[in-house]
Design an enzyme around this catalytic site. Structure first.
Site, PDB file in Angstrom:
ATOM      1  N   ASP A 201     112.062  75.166  29.613  1.00  0.00           N
ATOM      2  CA  ASP A 201     110.999  74.400  28.750  1.00  0.00           C
ATOM      3  C   ASP A 201     111.239  74.333  27.290  1.00  0.00           C
ATOM      4  OD1 ASP A 201     109.307  77.156  27.330  1.00  0.00           O
ATOM      5  OD2 ASP A 201     110.017  77.706  29.171  1.00  0.00           O
TER       6      ASP A 201
ATOM      7  N   GLU B  62      98.252  82.242  24.673  1.00  0.00           N
ATOM      8  CA  GLU B  62      99.254  83.406  24.452  1.00  0.00           C
ATOM      9  C   GLU B  62      98.401  84.370  23.606  1.00  0.00           C
ATOM     10  OE1 GLU B  62     102.906  82.332  23.187  1.00  0.00           O
ATOM     11  OE2 GLU B  62     103.073  80.603  24.118  1.00  0.00           O
TER      12      GLU B  62
END
Length: 288
Positions: free
Chosen positions: A92, A184
């Site tokens: 990613d 997150e």
């Protein structure tokens, strides 16, 4: 007549006793005594033995792990350990990796590991577009890498507004991997507020694309705030430097197991991921 001159008396210098090096010897012995005393203090110190024991235990654990799990080994080309149980690997990326040569990424191979997919950062919050998104989104598929776009979620912002912004930037089509929302942190809001906004994001994107988005998060964040709350969403979990992801295998689709991979064609270290399944299962993830 002049008086008789006497011969000058020659006096001998007094004899000096030879220097037998007593002072030098004493100083030398003193220094050795101090050094030996210092070594003894270190050897007798509990901190010293604690340090040695810690190093021994760490080494033993490393040997034990390697012995127990031979499928977790170092791949020199990628400069990381990779779990060998998985056959489909990917990365990613975001602006942090800079300009990427996707052809070199595609051609890289070490034994049975190559890059099959890439998740590419598109947006963040309600205003930020990743400056390299359009280039990556255009160039990676050209070399045969399956791609998915992700949005970095901000819990303080309205979830539906973030979803609209994401879909204004990303055109999701057949052949793509499902869209991803990256959550997150709480950003100062309550876990309940975070989950409500996240739910609004997921609902809107699914309504518009007819695809349920993947949720990316760290293992601890998932365990603390999301476990049992996202049973209908595919999961992508970050859990680094371990031979096994500490989560039921039926619960997740992608595992980000390292953030330090070196990839040909990319000037900075990259996150490395494994897909939980074979080629047939991976093809089912692709939007039809």
């Amino acid at each position: 007549m002049p008086p008789e001159r006497k011969k000058p008396v020659v006096r001998k210098a007094p004899a000096r006793k030879p220097n037998k090096g007593k002072k030098k010897s004493n100083r030398f012995l003193t220094q050795w005594k101090i050094a030996i005393a210092g070594i003894l203090l270190i050897l007798l110190s509990p901190f010293y033995y604690g340090y040695i024991l810690k190093g021994f235990v760490g080494t033993w654990r490393w040997i034990k792990d390697i012995g127990e799990d031979p499928n977790y080994r170092t791949y020199e080309s990628f400069s990381i350990k990779i779990p060998k149980k998985y056959t489909i690997h990917g990365i990613d990326v975001s602006y942090y990796q800079g300009k990427i040569n996707w052809q070199k990424v595609k051609e890289m191979r070490d034994d049975d590991v190559s890059i099959r997919f890439a998740f590419i950062k598109a947006t963040e919050g309600i205003l930020q577009v990743d400056p390299y998104f359009q280039r990556n989104w255009r160039e990676a598929p050209k070399v045969g890498i399956a791609c998915g776009a992700y949005h970095f979620f901000r819990p303080k912002r309205d979830g539906k507004t973030q979803a609209k912004f994401f879909l204004q930037v990303v055109n999701i089509e057949k052949g793509d991997l499902p869209p991803v929302v990256d959550v997150e942190s709480l950003d100062g809001v309550s876990p309940l507020r975070m989950r409500l906004e996240l739910s609004d994001f997921l609902t809107y994107v699914e309504m518009k694309t007819k695809v349920r988005p993947i949720v990316y998060t760290g293992l601890k964040f998932y365990e603390d705030y999301l476990e049992g709350k996202l049973d209908d969403s595919p999961l992508w979990i970050a859990h680094y430097y371990q031979p096994k992801l500490r989560l039921d295998k039926s619960r997740w689709k992608f595992w980000q197991h390292s953030d330090k991979a070196k990839i040909n064609g990319i000037g900075h270290v990259v996150d490395f991921n494994a897909f939980n399944g074979d080629s047939t299962a991976f093809e089912k993830m692709i939007i039809k």
